[in-house]
Design an enzyme around this catalytic site. Structure first.
Site, PDB file in Angstrom:
ATOM      1  N   LYS A  17       6.931 -18.390  -2.190  1.00 52.52           N
ATOM      2  CA  LYS A  17       5.942 -18.417  -3.281  1.00 52.52           C
ATOM      3  C   LYS A  17       6.016 -17.149  -4.113  1.00 52.52           C
ATOM      4  CE  LYS A  17       2.312 -19.089  -1.011  1.00 52.52           C
ATOM      5  NZ  LYS A  17       1.143 -19.013  -0.310  1.00 52.52           N
ATOM      6  N   ASP A  71       5.280  -9.002  -1.561  1.00 52.46           N
ATOM      7  CA  ASP A  71       5.474  -9.815  -2.774  1.00 52.46           C
ATOM      8  C   ASP A  71       5.254  -8.990  -4.046  1.00 52.46           C
ATOM      9  OD1 ASP A  71       6.368 -12.272  -1.838  1.00 52.46           O
ATOM     10  OD2 ASP A  71       4.343 -12.903  -1.301  1.00 52.46           O
ATOM     11  N   GLU A 151      -9.051 -19.814   6.462  1.00 51.04           N
ATOM     12  CA  GLU A 151      -9.363 -18.555   5.774  1.00 51.04           C
ATOM     13  C   GLU A 151      -9.043 -18.565   4.277  1.00 51.04           C
ATOM     14  OE1 GLU A 151      -7.382 -15.527   8.019  1.00 51.04           O
ATOM     15  OE2 GLU A 151      -5.397 -16.117   7.316  1.00 51.04           O
ATOM     16  N   PRO A 192       5.283 -35.029   3.499  1.00 48.29           N
ATOM     17  CA  PRO A 192       4.531 -33.774   3.667  1.00 48.29           C
ATOM     18  C   PRO A 192       3.959 -33.256   2.341  1.00 48.29           C
ATOM     19  CG  PRO A 192       6.609 -33.669   4.858  1.00 48.29           C
ATOM     20  CD  PRO A 192       6.652 -34.931   4.040  1.00 48.29           C
ATOM     21  N   CYS A 387      12.806   9.023   4.101  1.00 45.21           N
ATOM     22  CA  CYS A 387      11.559   9.359   4.790  1.00 45.21           C
ATOM     23  C   CYS A 387      11.823   9.756   6.240  1.00 45.21           C
ATOM     24  CB  CYS A 387      10.556   8.213   4.658  1.00 45.21           C
ATOM     25  SG  CYS A 387       8.864   8.797   4.797  1.00 45.21           S
ATOM     26  N   GLY A 389      14.215   8.900   7.831  1.00 45.85           N
ATOM     27  CA  GLY A 389      15.655   9.160   7.797  1.00 45.85           C
ATOM     28  C   GLY A 389      15.938  10.611   7.427  1.00 45.85           C
ATOM     29  N   GLN A 391      13.743  13.044   7.983  1.00 46.86           N
ATOM     30  CA  GLN A 391      13.208  13.826   9.108  1.00 46.86           C
ATOM     31  C   GLN A 391      14.217  13.846  10.263  1.00 46.86           C
ATOM     32  OE1 GLN A 391       9.291  12.100   9.741  1.00 46.86           O
ATOM     33  NE2 GLN A 391       8.562  12.759   7.734  1.00 46.86           N
ATOM     34  N   ARG A 468       3.085  11.086   6.727  1.00 43.99           N
ATOM     35  CA  ARG A 468       2.121  12.110   7.151  1.00 43.99           C
ATOM     36  C   ARG A 468       2.812  13.425   7.484  1.00 43.99           C
ATOM     37  NH1 ARG A 468      -2.522   9.299   8.091  1.00 43.99           N
ATOM     38  NH2 ARG A 468      -2.149   7.199   8.837  1.00 43.99           N
ATOM     39  N   HIS A 513      10.413   7.176  -0.892  1.00 41.65           N
ATOM     40  CA  HIS A 513      11.082   5.884  -0.707  1.00 41.65           C
ATOM     41  C   HIS A 513      11.701   5.421  -2.028  1.00 41.65           C
ATOM     42  CE1 HIS A 513       9.660   4.851   3.366  1.00 41.65           C
ATOM     43  NE2 HIS A 513       8.687   5.701   3.059  1.00 41.65           N
ATOM     44  N   GLU A 515      13.737   3.126  -2.605  1.00 41.92           N
ATOM     45  CA  GLU A 515      13.894   1.659  -2.696  1.00 41.92           C
ATOM     46  C   GLU A 515      12.722   0.995  -3.415  1.00 41.92           C
ATOM     47  OE1 GLU A 515      13.068   3.370  -0.040  1.00 41.92           O
ATOM     48  OE2 GLU A 515      11.873   2.234   1.413  1.00 41.92           O
TER      49      GLU A 515
HETATM   50  N1  GLN Z   1       6.626   8.599  10.409  1.00 48.26           N
HETATM   51  C1  GLN Z   1       6.984   9.530   9.407  1.00 48.26           C
HETATM   52  C2  GLN Z   1       5.791  10.183   8.749  1.00 48.26           C
HETATM   53  O1  GLN Z   1       4.695   9.708   8.859  1.00 48.26           O
HETATM   54  C3  GLN Z   1       7.880   8.869   8.370  1.00 48.26           C
HETATM   55  C4  GLN Z   1       7.183   7.824   7.586  1.00 48.26           C
HETATM   56  C5  GLN Z   1       8.123   6.889   6.881  1.00 48.26           C
HETATM   57  O2  GLN Z   1       9.325   6.856   7.177  1.00 48.26           O
HETATM   58  N2  GLN Z   1       7.597   6.094   5.982  1.00 48.26           N
HETATM   59  O3  GLN Z   1       5.925  11.178   8.083  1.00 48.26           O
END
Ligand code: GLN
Length: 551
Positions: A17, A71, A151, A192, A387, A389, A391, A468, A513, A515
């Protein structure tokens, strides 16, 4: 007044959808209309931010920090517009609003009920996007779930009321159903669909258009039968057959004149859309002159929806590189354990020309990600970390290059003597989990002369976040001495947003991010560059560096 399109689904879930709505939005935009899409989800979570990706797939994040249904990612990608929190509503949020009003005594002593209070709030939210932006011509509202679910009833009732209270040409209803193919009988089955439409009509909604999802063309006879039993014109039964790429869907809709008929139904006089560019793009996606393989090492790999935007970003990034990207999904846990040696890693990554480590939460799968990153770094394989990745890349470099063997992140290794990744100051003391991360778009300063600069070609970019934890500034100097370049920082310089290794052909990671901002006609610069680097790596055009940073 804006026009409204309501989109519901029946028979089964996962009919696509979201793609149908996004494709319709794409066509209406191509007809010169200003379109906005929104999704109403009937579940009770206030937003999907606290849910595991295994529930409804990835949590998509908007510029304003809204954590929402995936979506909305499709909507943004197909219509190339930026959406906001107001475009994703859940039952939880409806009730949160109503209960807050009730506590303030705003209902003046009345009993608060589903009808009219919940339905009134839903109707208010249906109209909110057009009220907050009077230039909007069409609002497409997708109702999550399947007709017949308990719901979703208040949402359908609100739509019924809305249609009753407005002129017939002010809104249209599109219902998606499944037309299954029974192989043993060699037939498609319309029953259906008939049942699903009967269910919808019993709630008081007569659909104006049906989109029948099917793996076989539905054919004229079945189309006529469906039209007759479901009480709508034959031409309004749209064949929603499976296609090889989701980006084909606007084209198959247009072939059947769906956009033209919908505009006529809504009294919108618009020119035919020019889809030449889109067609050219789809042709390249379907039949790229080249192919390249990129490994994605994550922990939710069984469920592709968990990394939806990453998959899409690779499709987009392939377009300017004139290559199809084969995405090789690797479960990071499969790279863990004593028995996984270098030979095994070589086997796993054989034929992969690039490696991506995506975001994530918690400790599961971390050692495997760190291993994959080391393999990419030591073998000169193009690498992009996102992210978590990023770290993990910092942890890997701290352990192997800085010699801090037990370096880790405070998130999953609270006792580490070297917390190279630690909780952001602003996150300290936060106890609630919902909506409390560092969320949404923030500016990032890009350092001149770096790989990041080569990718973006701009001194400042805006990217979306959801985290975080961050790079611990106490270790920044040591990393820099070891050859790490922090090529993207927050404008105050306090927060690491991008890191890279200049001694490696292509090793870059971002705290945000990328993406989430990739669009088919505006692929994200980092993904585009990774795919380009992977092609170069495959062709041996890049000198194989060891990836070991100096120092
Ligand atoms: N868990 C990590 C943080 O909170 C990375 C979060 C993530 O990859 N979106 O900072």
């Amino acid at each position: 007044m804006a026009k409204y399109v309501f989109v519901t689904g029946g028979v089964v879930s996962a009919l696509g959808k979201g793609i149908a709505c996004a494709s319709l939005g794409n066509l209406l935009k191509a007809r010169g209309l200003k379109v906005v899409l929104q999704k109403f989800d009937p579940y009770l979570n206030v937003d999907p931010g606290t849910m595991s990706p295994f529930q409804h797939g990835e949590v998509f994040v908007l510029d304003d920090g809204a954590e929402c249904d995936l979506d909305l990612g499709h909507y943004e990608r197909f219509t190339d517009t930026d959406l906001a929190q107001i475009h994703n509503l859940t039952s939880g949020r409806v009730y949160e609003t109503i209960l807050a009003r009730e506590r303030k005594g705003e209902y003046l002593g009345r009993t608060v009920q589903v009808i009219p209070h919940v339905t009134d709030e839903i109707k208010r939210r249906i109209m909110l996007p057009a009220q907050s932006d009077p230039t909007v011509d069409v609002v497409i509202t997708e109702i999550g779930g399947t007709v017949g679910d308990i719901e979703s009833l208040p949402f359908l009732e609100a739509i019924r009321q809305f249609r009753l209270e407005n002129e017939p040409e002010d809104s249209a209803s599109l219902h998606l159903t499944l037309v299954p193919y029974i192989a043993a009988a060699g037939e498609i089955k319309t029953k259906p669909t008939q049942h699903s439409v009967r269910e919808l009509r019993s709630i008081g909604i007569q659909p104006d258009f049906l989109m029948c999802r099917t793996c076989q063309p539905i054919g004229d006879e079945a189309r006529r039968k469906i039209a007759l039993f479901c009480n709508l014109p034959v031409a309004n039964v749209i064949d929603g057959r499976d296609v090889a790429s989701i980006y084909e869907v606007p084209l198959t809709m247009h072939e059947q004149e769906f956009d033209r008929r919908l505009c006529r139904r809504l009294g919108l006089d618009t020119p035919e859309p020019d889809l030449t560019e889109w067609r050219r793009m789809v042709a390249l996606i379907l039949d790229p002159p080249d192919r390249v393989r990129i490994a994605i090492v994550g922990k939710y790999v069984e469920l592709k929806d968990a990394y939806k935007s990453i998959s899409e970003a690779f499709i987009h990034a392939g377009i300017p590189n004139r290559a199809g990207v084969d995405q090789i999904w690797i479960d990071s846990e499969s790279l863990e354990g004593e028995e996984v040696g270098d030979a095994r890693l070589r086997e796993v990554f054989a034929g992969c020309h690039g490696v991506l480590v995506p975001g994530g939460f918690g400790d599961r799968g971390i050692p495997g990600k760190v291993r994959a990153i080391r393999y990419a770094r030591e073998n000169g394989i193009p690498f992009l970390g996102i992210c978590l990745g990023l770290q993990c890349a910092m942890i890997e470099i701290a352990r192997d290059v800085l010699g801090l063997e037990r370096a880790g992140s405070a998130e999953f290794d609270p006792d580490t003597p070297h917390p190279v990744i630690h909780l952001m100051d602003k996150q300290k003391g936060i106890v609630n989990l919902g909506g409390t991360m560092r969320l949404g778009a923030y500016p990032c300063r890009v350092e001149n002369g770096t790989l990041a600069w080569q990718c973006y070609g701009r001194p400042e970019v805006s990217e979306r976040h959801r985290h975080r934890y961050e790079v611990n500034n106490d270790y920044r100097e040591a990393f820099t001495r070891a050859g790490v370049v922090f090529s993207g920082l927050s404008p105050d310089g306090r927060l690491v947003e991008i890191m890279e290794l200049p001694t490696h052909p292509f090793f870059i990671a971002a705290q945000f991010h990328p993406e989430l901002k990739s669009r088919p006609r505006r692929p994200h610069p980092l993904f585009r560059a990774l795919v380009g680097a992977a092609i170069a790596h495959r062709d041996g055009a890049v000198a194989r560096a060891t990836g070991r940073a100096a120092g």
